[in-house]
Design a protein around this motif. Structure first.
Motif, PDB file in Angstrom:
ATOM      1  N   MET A  26      -0.621  -0.434  -1.512  1.00  0.00           N
ATOM      2  CA  MET A  26      -0.485  -1.127  -0.231  1.00  0.00           C
ATOM      3  C   MET A  26      -1.738  -0.999   0.633  1.00  0.00           C
ATOM      4  O   MET A  26      -2.158  -1.954   1.277  1.00  0.00           O
ATOM      5  CB  MET A  26       0.706  -0.549   0.553  1.00  0.00           C
ATOM      6  N   SER A  27      -2.310   0.194   0.668  1.00  0.00           N
ATOM      7  CA  SER A  27      -3.434   0.446   1.568  1.00  0.00           C
ATOM      8  C   SER A  27      -4.338   1.510   0.965  1.00  0.00           C
ATOM      9  O   SER A  27      -4.005   2.697   0.988  1.00  0.00           O
ATOM     10  CB  SER A  27      -2.934   0.899   2.942  1.00  0.00           C
ATOM     11  N   TRP A  71      -1.186   3.678  -2.356  1.00  0.00           N
ATOM     12  CA  TRP A  71      -2.467   3.187  -2.851  1.00  0.00           C
ATOM     13  C   TRP A  71      -2.435   1.679  -3.068  1.00  0.00           C
ATOM     14  O   TRP A  71      -3.381   0.968  -2.744  1.00  0.00           O
ATOM     15  CB  TRP A  71      -2.829   3.892  -4.160  1.00  0.00           C
ATOM     16  N   PRO A 116       2.957   0.979   4.966  1.00  0.00           N
ATOM     17  CA  PRO A 116       2.081   2.135   4.711  1.00  0.00           C
ATOM     18  C   PRO A 116       2.310   3.277   5.692  1.00  0.00           C
ATOM     19  O   PRO A 116       2.277   4.450   5.303  1.00  0.00           O
ATOM     20  CB  PRO A 116       0.673   1.546   4.862  1.00  0.00           C
ATOM     21  N   THR A 148      -7.152   2.560   2.078  1.00  0.00           N
ATOM     22  CA  THR A 148      -7.654   3.446   3.133  1.00  0.00           C
ATOM     23  C   THR A 148      -6.666   4.565   3.419  1.00  0.00           C
ATOM     24  O   THR A 148      -7.041   5.741   3.504  1.00  0.00           O
ATOM     25  CB  THR A 148      -7.927   2.657   4.417  1.00  0.00           C
ATOM     26  N   ASP A 149      -5.374   4.214   3.572  1.00  0.00           N
ATOM     27  CA  ASP A 149      -4.361   5.240   3.829  1.00  0.00           C
ATOM     28  C   ASP A 149      -4.242   6.204   2.661  1.00  0.00           C
ATOM     29  O   ASP A 149      -4.028   7.403   2.843  1.00  0.00           O
ATOM     30  CB  ASP A 149      -3.011   4.586   4.100  1.00  0.00           C
ATOM     31  N   ASP A 192       5.451  -1.956   9.179  1.00  0.00           N
ATOM     32  CA  ASP A 192       4.260  -1.225   8.730  1.00  0.00           C
ATOM     33  C   ASP A 192       4.642  -0.288   7.588  1.00  0.00           C
ATOM     34  O   ASP A 192       4.748   0.932   7.776  1.00  0.00           O
ATOM     35  CB  ASP A 192       3.663  -0.434   9.894  1.00  0.00           C
TER      36      ASP A 192
END
Length: 303
Positions: free
Chosen positions: A134-135, A132, A96, A137-138, A94
């Protein structure tokens, strides 16, 4: 470091090693400090520039003892917070989450050193760019953390500027922070633009070099492009006529009718149009294409 044996304690690199006299204890601490700082520098620069770090099979050299008035141990701590092999899904399932955990640790590290504060910002921005990509939302969830670290970096940069201490990130951190606040694009982030521009202008006049002038000019160009884009967005929205509302009766069990316009104040801080600054290859205007051809836009963005 490996060739000179600095990654191992002196007692482990000789079969028979006599007890060192008290005066040689400083030699051991110097070796430890030299190794761990060199290793930290390699890790930090490798992370910022996306290069492979140097790894050692076995490290027996102990961490050096923190000294009063020195922040070298914080430098080493920051390096150790950075995730390793964050693109290797087998070793890090994982990425992120690993980046987010590193960002949390960096934010929590307390230091009264202006240099460490700037370095925290540099690493936070490097993490944020990766996060950003990669994800999304994160990245949105951690915008406030990155902005908070960036604000502290502005004060640290101004403090070093006052005492004429030209660390490389005195200009680098404010410029990267500008890119972040423009990318986030919310009222709470954009409010910091004027402070950044004032600082970059002061840096360019204090350390009058081609690099500092270019940094200020590029920052002004980015702000101008962002302003023009938002003006076009506002122009498009203003072109939409006021829409009349339906006069429906109140819903069952609800004392408030549908004639009341919804309150969208909560939405003004939602980020949008991240791709313009964090990944300029996705959406390019004619002016942005010129920046890309010159190798300036992508270079300053660190993408």
């Amino acid at each position: 470091m490996e060739g000179s044996g600095l990654h191992k304690e002196m007692q482990t690199i000789a079969v028979v090693y006599p007890a060192a006299p008290p005066g040689d204890r400083k030699l051991g601490e110097t070796r430890r400090r030299l190794f761990w700082i060199a290793r930290a520098l390699n890790i930090i620069l490798s992370f910022e520039f996306g290069r492979s770090r140097v790894s050692f099979d076995v490290i027996t050299t102990r961490k050096f003892t923190p000294e009063h008035g020195s922040h070298a141990h914080h430098f080493v701590e920051l390096a150790d917070m950075l995730p390793n092999d964050y693109v290797d899904r087998e070793r890090e399932p994982d990425p992120p989450a690993a980046l987010g955990n590193a960002l949390t640790k960096i934010e929590e590290l307390q230091s009264d050193s202006a240099f460490i504060t700037l370095l925290k910002a540099d690493l936070a921005f490097a993490i944020y760019r990766r996060l950003w990509l990669m994800s999304l939302t994160d990245a949105k969830d951690r915008a406030d953390s990155v902005i908070s670290i960036g604000k502290a970096a502005l004060s640290a940069s101004a403090a070093l500027l006052e005492i004429r201490t030209p660390w490389w990130n005195v200009v680098h951190a404010p410029f990267q922070f500008l890119c972040v606040v423009l990318a986030v694009g919310t009222p709470r982030s954009l409010v910091h633009i004027q402070r950044v521009m004032d600082l970059l202008h002061k840096i360019a006049t204090t350390f009058d070099t081609h690099m500092t002038r270019e940094a200020y000019n590029q920052a002004a160009a980015l702000v101008k492009m962002s302003k023009k884009r938002k003006e076009k967005e506002l122009e498009a929205l203003n072109g939409v006529p006021e829409a009349p509302l339906f006069e429906d009766p109140p819903s069952v069990g609800n004392s408030v009718g549908m004639t009341e316009a919804p309150n969208w104040d909560w939405a003004v801080d939602l980020p949008f149009e991240w791709d313009i600054f964090l990944n300029p290859d996705l959406v390019m205007s004619t002016q942005q294409e010129q920046f890309a051809m010159d190798g300036q836009f992508n270079g300053h963005m660190g993408v």
